[in-house]
Design a protein around this motif. Structure first.
Motif, PDB file in Angstrom:
ATOM      1  N   GLN A   1      41.914  55.987  30.599  1.00  0.00           N
ATOM      2  CA  GLN A   1      40.762  56.186  31.100  1.00  0.00           C
ATOM      3  C   GLN A   1      40.170  57.455  31.431  1.00  0.00           C
ATOM      4  N   ALA A   2      40.822  58.061  32.408  1.00  0.00           N
ATOM      5  CA  ALA A   2      40.517  59.139  33.144  1.00  0.00           C
ATOM      6  C   ALA A   2      40.396  60.648  32.244  1.00  0.00           C
ATOM      7  N   PHE A   3      41.797  60.526  31.371  1.00  0.00           N
ATOM      8  CA  PHE A   3      41.761  61.704  30.490  1.00  0.00           C
ATOM      9  C   PHE A   3      40.669  61.418  29.234  1.00  0.00           C
ATOM     10  N   ALA A   4      40.530  60.562  28.922  1.00  0.00           N
ATOM     11  CA  ALA A   4      39.647  60.123  27.840  1.00  0.00           C
ATOM     12  C   ALA A   4      38.334  60.641  28.151  1.00  0.00           C
ATOM     13  N   ALA A   5      37.674  60.266  29.281  1.00  0.00           N
ATOM     14  CA  ALA A   5      36.436  60.475  29.581  1.00  0.00           C
ATOM     15  C   ALA A   5      36.389  62.335  29.676  1.00  0.00           C
ATOM     16  N   ALA A   6      37.253  62.989  30.249  1.00  0.00           N
ATOM     17  CA  ALA A   6      37.122  64.404  30.358  1.00  0.00           C
ATOM     18  C   ALA A   6      37.043  64.913  28.893  1.00  0.00           C
ATOM     19  N   SER A   7      37.535  64.248  27.878  1.00  0.00           N
ATOM     20  CA  SER A   7      37.937  64.815  26.552  1.00  0.00           C
ATOM     21  C   SER A   7      36.545  64.852  25.761  1.00  0.00           C
ATOM     22  N   TYR A   8      35.446  64.087  26.245  1.00  0.00           N
ATOM     23  CA  TYR A   8      34.361  64.545  25.620  1.00  0.00           C
ATOM     24  C   TYR A   8      33.659  65.767  25.667  1.00  0.00           C
ATOM     25  N   LEU A   9      34.063  66.456  26.726  1.00  0.00           N
ATOM     26  CA  LEU A   9      33.659  67.866  26.596  1.00  0.00           C
ATOM     27  C   LEU A   9      34.349  68.834  25.582  1.00  0.00           C
ATOM     28  N   LEU A  10      35.392  68.324  24.967  1.00  0.00           N
ATOM     29  CA  LEU A  10      35.997  69.076  23.992  1.00  0.00           C
ATOM     30  C   LEU A  10      35.393  68.695  22.417  1.00  0.00           C
ATOM     31  N   VAL A  11      34.450  67.990  22.212  1.00  0.00           N
ATOM     32  CA  VAL A  11      33.827  67.648  21.085  1.00  0.00           C
ATOM     33  C   VAL A  11      32.445  67.762  20.850  1.00  0.00           C
ATOM     34  N   ARG A  12      32.337  68.084  19.399  1.00  0.00           N
ATOM     35  CA  ARG A  12      30.749  68.450  19.292  1.00  0.00           C
ATOM     36  C   ARG A  12      30.270  67.627  17.955  1.00  0.00           C
ATOM     37  N   GLN A  13      31.149  67.228  17.245  1.00  0.00           N
ATOM     38  CA  GLN A  13      30.705  66.586  15.752  1.00  0.00           C
ATOM     39  C   GLN A  13      31.145  65.018  16.085  1.00  0.00           C
ATOM     40  N   LEU A  14      30.277  64.202  15.151  1.00  0.00           N
ATOM     41  CA  LEU A  14      30.521  62.834  15.192  1.00  0.00           C
ATOM     42  C   LEU A  14      31.773  62.484  15.163  1.00  0.00           C
TER      43      LEU A  14
END
Length: 410
Positions: free
Chosen positions: A295-308
């Motif tokens: 959960q912790a690492f997945a939350a931070a991963s939102y910063l790495l995406v821009r497309q659907l």
């Protein structure tokens, strides 16, 4: 893991309770989290600040937690049916009143306080009744009830988005409140714990007295359980609430952004079942720690995406993780404290978790208003999520819950 408490009285036949409980947690949590869908249209229509609207969610979680403690204790004394009936009536009323609010303060009171108090009437009483009514399939039954919360983003959130598009946020909330009454009032009839479970809850296998609620709440097991639950929810509440707005800020259309929310819910549904099965085989503690790390690492991963597509991938992992760990707290509590005071214990734990849930929406809105970015929100979720995993690792092993509780409080 073996315990000292007799569970042979649980008949494993109360599946109607499971179905009703899943429906109730779906609607109640869906109503609360639907505010994420209303955030942008409400701000545009009323001029209220994003932080001010988000504060209603914070208030709702605070109210949910405090009320959940009381609802759980009442369910131990008077049974779950009366408690959930009161919750259903109040849930619909609160949503209807919130739709008519003419000021930000009135909305915060109606949606925040009343909706939160109403939603608190479902989790602890229904989960406790389910855990007390099942033996062989207890893990599956609890996971299915909890799965109702995972279904909420796939049902209530898209419904709210569709209603907002057609009728505006006020009429959408009004219709959701009326729908909650229509759907949930008939389901109240099926919420009852097993009479045999209620009778057996008063005794232990060796005839020794069970721990009191006060002893349980002062034990190391509960302190660790509550602290991990708090940090876990503090880590995921901000991303859950603000990701729709973050995705819109990345250029995605509103309808597409809402589907990210639904993807989290769909993954959470599968995660609950998968993590529940894994916990039966590997132990709830091990699976909980692993889920908190993911959960912790997945939350931070939102910063790495821009497309659907990228949002979908992260939402799938994040949703499976935060959804999967939620039933494990109830499993650990049932294992440690037995059935008699489980409503009180889960109510207290849910109060702490609600305090954690309250932090994310408010801090996320404040950070966005101050810095114009959600980056600090997602990085903070990473740090807090890692702390939650560290806390969960210290949960004590217990084959004799009453002895440990008594020893810890002697």
């Amino acid at each position: 893991m073996p315990t000292r408490f007799d569970t042979s009285f649980a008949p494993d036949r109360n599946w109607a309770l499971v179905a009703a409980g899943a429906l109730m947690t779906c609607v109640a949590i869906g109503v609360v989290f639907s505010l994420a869908v209303f955030l942008n249209p409400m701000g545009a229509d009323t001029g209220w600040s994003r932080a001010g609207i988000s504060a209603a969610m914070t208030i709702a979680f605070l109210s949910m937690g405090i009320a959940g403690f009381g609802w759980g204790a009442l369910s131990d004394r008077h049974g779950p049916r009366r408690v959930v009936l009161a919750g259903v009536v109040l849930l619909g009323l609160a949503t209807v009143l919130a739709s008519r609010a003419s000021s930000l303060l009135a909305f915060q009171l109606c949606f925040g306080v009343l909706t939160g108090v109403a939603a608190g009437a479902f989790f602890a009483p229904v989960i406790a009744a389910t855990a007390a009514s099942f033996d062989k399939h207890r893990g599956l039954a609890v996971a299915l009830v909890s799965a109702g919360m995972g279904v909420a983003p796939m049902t209530i959130a898209p419904l709210a988005g569709w209603l907002v598009t057609l009728h505006g946020w006020r009429h959408a909330q009004l219709l959701i409140g009326l729908g909650a009454w229509l759907v949930l009032l008939p389901a109240v009839w099926f919420v009852r714990s097993s009479p045999r479970a209620a009778a057996g809850a008063a005794r232990s296998v060796d005839g020794e007295p069970r721990p009191s609620a006060w002893q349980a709440l002062r034990s190391r097991a509960f302190i660790v359980l509550g602290a991990a639950f708090f940090a876990c929810c503090a880590a995921h509440s901000g991303p859950i609430f603000h990701t729709v707005s973050y995705a819109i800020g990345c250029g995605l259309p509103t309808v597409s952004a809402v589907t990210i929310y639904s993807m989290e819910g769909a993954a959470g549904l599968g995660g609950r079942l998968l993590f529940g099965i894994a916990a039966d085989r590997l132990g709830a503690k091990r699976v909980l720690v692993a889920g908190l790390l993911i959960q912790a690492f997945a939350a931070a991963s939102y910063l790495l995406v821009r497309q659907l597509e990228g949002f979908y991938a992260v939402a799938f992992v994040f949703g499976a993780a935060y959804g999967g760990v939620m039933p494990l707290y109830a499993a650990l509590a049932r294992e440690a404290f037995g059935a008699r005071i489980l409503g009180t214990v889960l109510g207290a734990a849910s109060m702490l978790s609600s305090l954690g849930m309250a932090l994310g929406p408010l801090l996320g809105g404040w950070l966005y208003d101050r810095y114009g970015s959600y980056a600090w929100l997602y990085l903070g979720s990473l740090v807090v999520g890692l702390a939650a995993a560290g806390i969960a690792m210290t949960f004590p092993r217990t084959n004799s819950a009453a002895a440990r509780v008594a020893g810890a409080t002697a």
